[in-house]
Design a protein around this motif. Structure first.
Motif, PDB file in Angstrom:
ATOM      1  N   LYS A   1       2.018  21.165  -9.043  1.00  0.00           N
ATOM      2  CA  LYS A   1       1.499  20.251  -8.028  1.00  0.00           C
ATOM      3  C   LYS A   1       2.531  20.133  -6.912  1.00  0.00           C
ATOM      4  N   LYS A   2       2.028  19.965  -5.691  1.00  0.00           N
ATOM      5  CA  LYS A   2       2.900  19.881  -4.527  1.00  0.00           C
ATOM      6  C   LYS A   2       2.647  18.565  -3.812  1.00  0.00           C
ATOM      7  N   TYR A   3       3.715  18.036  -3.223  1.00  0.00           N
ATOM      8  CA  TYR A   3       3.648  16.721  -2.617  1.00  0.00           C
ATOM      9  C   TYR A   3       4.339  16.737  -1.253  1.00  0.00           C
ATOM     10  N   ALA A   4       3.955  15.766  -0.421  1.00  0.00           N
ATOM     11  CA  ALA A   4       4.595  15.546   0.869  1.00  0.00           C
ATOM     12  C   ALA A   4       5.033  14.089   0.930  1.00  0.00           C
ATOM     13  N   VAL A   5       6.175  13.862   1.550  1.00  0.00           N
ATOM     14  CA  VAL A   5       6.680  12.519   1.759  1.00  0.00           C
ATOM     15  C   VAL A   5       6.713  12.279   3.267  1.00  0.00           C
ATOM     16  N   PHE A   6       6.172  11.137   3.665  1.00  0.00           N
ATOM     17  CA  PHE A   6       6.071  10.795   5.077  1.00  0.00           C
ATOM     18  C   PHE A   6       6.881   9.541   5.374  1.00  0.00           C
ATOM     19  N   SER A   7       7.372   9.444   6.612  1.00  0.00           N
ATOM     20  CA  SER A   7       8.098   8.253   7.049  1.00  0.00           C
ATOM     21  C   SER A   7       7.118   7.084   7.150  1.00  0.00           C
ATOM     22  N   ASP A   8       7.651   5.894   7.397  1.00  0.00           N
ATOM     23  CA  ASP A   8       6.791   4.730   7.577  1.00  0.00           C
ATOM     24  C   ASP A   8       5.850   4.915   8.761  1.00  0.00           C
ATOM     25  N   ALA A   9       6.254   5.749   9.723  1.00  0.00           N
ATOM     26  CA  ALA A   9       5.408   6.030  10.884  1.00  0.00           C
ATOM     27  C   ALA A   9       4.392   7.131  10.591  1.00  0.00           C
ATOM     28  N   GLY A  10       4.435   7.682   9.373  1.00  0.00           N
ATOM     29  CA  GLY A  10       3.460   8.701   8.997  1.00  0.00           C
ATOM     30  C   GLY A  10       3.861  10.119   9.332  1.00  0.00           C
ATOM     31  N   VAL A  11       5.138  10.352   9.697  1.00  0.00           N
ATOM     32  CA  VAL A  11       5.611  11.688  10.067  1.00  0.00           C
ATOM     33  C   VAL A  11       6.212  12.362   8.830  1.00  0.00           C
ATOM     34  N   LEU A  12       5.859  13.633   8.618  1.00  0.00           N
ATOM     35  CA  LEU A  12       6.343  14.388   7.462  1.00  0.00           C
ATOM     36  C   LEU A  12       7.863  14.425   7.424  1.00  0.00           C
ATOM     37  N   LYS A  13       8.417  14.049   6.254  1.00  0.00           N
ATOM     38  CA  LYS A  13       9.860  14.095   6.043  1.00  0.00           C
ATOM     39  C   LYS A  13      10.261  15.235   5.130  1.00  0.00           C
ATOM     40  N   SER A  14       9.488  15.462   4.050  1.00  0.00           N
ATOM     41  CA  SER A  14       9.870  16.508   3.110  1.00  0.00           C
ATOM     42  C   SER A  14       8.685  16.947   2.274  1.00  0.00           C
ATOM     43  N   LEU A  15       8.825  18.157   1.725  1.00  0.00           N
ATOM     44  CA  LEU A  15       7.856  18.733   0.804  1.00  0.00           C
ATOM     45  C   LEU A  15       8.525  18.849  -0.558  1.00  0.00           C
ATOM     46  N   LEU A  16       7.777  18.558  -1.620  1.00  0.00           N
ATOM     47  CA  LEU A  16       8.340  18.550  -2.959  1.00  0.00           C
ATOM     48  C   LEU A  16       7.407  19.272  -3.923  1.00  0.00           C
ATOM     49  N   ILE A  17       8.010  19.851  -4.975  1.00  0.00           N
ATOM     50  CA  ILE A  17       7.252  20.554  -6.003  1.00  0.00           C
ATOM     51  C   ILE A  17       7.489  19.851  -7.325  1.00  0.00           C
ATOM     52  N   HIS A  18       6.395  19.496  -8.008  1.00  0.00           N
ATOM     53  CA  HIS A  18       6.494  18.847  -9.317  1.00  0.00           C
ATOM     54  C   HIS A  18       7.179  19.808 -10.292  1.00  0.00           C
ATOM     55  N   GLY A  19       8.110  19.293 -11.055  1.00  0.00           N
ATOM     56  CA  GLY A  19       8.852  20.118 -11.997  1.00  0.00           C
ATOM     57  C   GLY A  19      10.147  20.659 -11.422  1.00  0.00           C
ATOM     58  N   VAL A  20      10.269  20.612 -10.095  1.00  0.00           N
ATOM     59  CA  VAL A  20      11.508  21.031  -9.448  1.00  0.00           C
ATOM     60  C   VAL A  20      12.200  19.815  -8.842  1.00  0.00           C
ATOM     61  N   HIS A  21      11.421  18.932  -8.250  1.00  0.00           N
ATOM     62  CA  HIS A  21      11.956  17.737  -7.600  1.00  0.00           C
ATOM     63  C   HIS A  21      11.445  16.477  -8.298  1.00  0.00           C
ATOM     64  N   ASP A  22      12.188  15.410  -8.152  1.00  0.00           N
ATOM     65  CA  ASP A  22      11.682  14.097  -8.547  1.00  0.00           C
ATOM     66  C   ASP A  22      10.653  13.692  -7.496  1.00  0.00           C
ATOM     67  N   ILE A  23       9.510  13.231  -7.932  1.00  0.00           N
ATOM     68  CA  ILE A  23       8.435  12.876  -7.006  1.00  0.00           C
ATOM     69  C   ILE A  23       8.413  11.351  -6.853  1.00  0.00           C
ATOM     70  N   PRO A  24       8.725  10.842  -5.653  1.00  0.00           N
ATOM     71  CA  PRO A  24       8.695   9.393  -5.453  1.00  0.00           C
ATOM     72  C   PRO A  24       7.264   8.863  -5.469  1.00  0.00           C
ATOM     73  N   LYS A  25       7.125   7.584  -5.764  1.00  0.00           N
ATOM     74  CA  LYS A  25       5.794   6.970  -5.858  1.00  0.00           C
ATOM     75  C   LYS A  25       5.017   7.074  -4.550  1.00  0.00           C
ATOM     76  N   ARG A  26       5.696   7.065  -3.415  1.00  0.00           N
ATOM     77  CA  ARG A  26       5.001   7.089  -2.133  1.00  0.00           C
ATOM     78  C   ARG A  26       4.615   8.508  -1.685  1.00  0.00           C
ATOM     79  N   ALA A  27       4.975   9.512  -2.477  1.00  0.00           N
ATOM     80  CA  ALA A  27       4.608  10.888  -2.131  1.00  0.00           C
ATOM     81  C   ALA A  27       3.096  11.062  -2.237  1.00  0.00           C
ATOM     82  N   ILE A  28       2.566  11.931  -1.405  1.00  0.00           N
ATOM     83  CA  ILE A  28       1.139  12.217  -1.388  1.00  0.00           C
ATOM     84  C   ILE A  28       0.931  13.637  -1.884  1.00  0.00           C
TER      85      ILE A  28
END
Length: 170
Positions: free
Chosen positions: A3-30
């Protein structure tokens, strides 16, 4: 496929891309699907935003292909690798730390340490540290080699957009 996730700033701008099993996935990730993942990676020079109403959207800017290639290399280089069941950080700090641990292992073949892997701490012996450092170095070099191939294709005029998401080490 992970599974792949994106993390966005409070303004909704993409900050980072994450991969489940490689990165810790924060609760706010989509969670994003494979098509969205490929779109973001293919258009790294764009500003990506997320809103509940519109979902994932991109804003185009002038394309600088060499910068896009370099940015893609950095993302793949620092995305991490798996060494057996161990998820290894390949960010710049991770590369430095594993190199130092491997040097200690070369100096002292009885060296052991608890390594803070991305998926939790793991006890490693000297040979494992050396093997992981070699795997990280191989991964990093393969990313630079792919970047060079793409830059050569760009210089020769044979570069195509879809090449940016192909041929990278996984």
């Amino acid at each position: 496929m992970a599974k792949k996730y994106a993390v966005f700033s409070d303004a909704g701008v993409l900050k980072s891309l994450l991969i489940h099993g490689v990165h810790d996935i924060p609760k706010r990730a989509i969670e994003i699907n494979e098509e969205q993942w490929q779109q973001v990676n293919a258009f790294v020079d764009s500003i990506w935003t997320w809103t509940p109403k519109d979902g994932l959207q991109k804003s185009d800017r002038e394309v600088n292909h060499s910068q896009r290639i370099s940015a893609a290399r950095f993302r793949y280089e620092t995305a991490g690798i798996r060494f057996g069941d161990i998820a290894i950080d390949t960010g710049r700090d991770g590369q430095i730390l594993i190199t130092g641990a491997a040097l200690s292992a070369v100096v002292d073949p009885t060296y052991r340490c608890t390594w803070k892997a991305l998926n939790g701490p793991v006890e490693l012996n000297a040979q494992q540290l050396i093997d992981i450092a070699a795997a990280v170095r191989t991964h990093v070099q393969a990313c630079f080699d792919r970047e060079n191939q793409l830059l050569e294709a760009l210089a020769e005029g044979s570069y195509a957009e879809d090449m940016l998401t192909q041929g990278w080490p996984t």
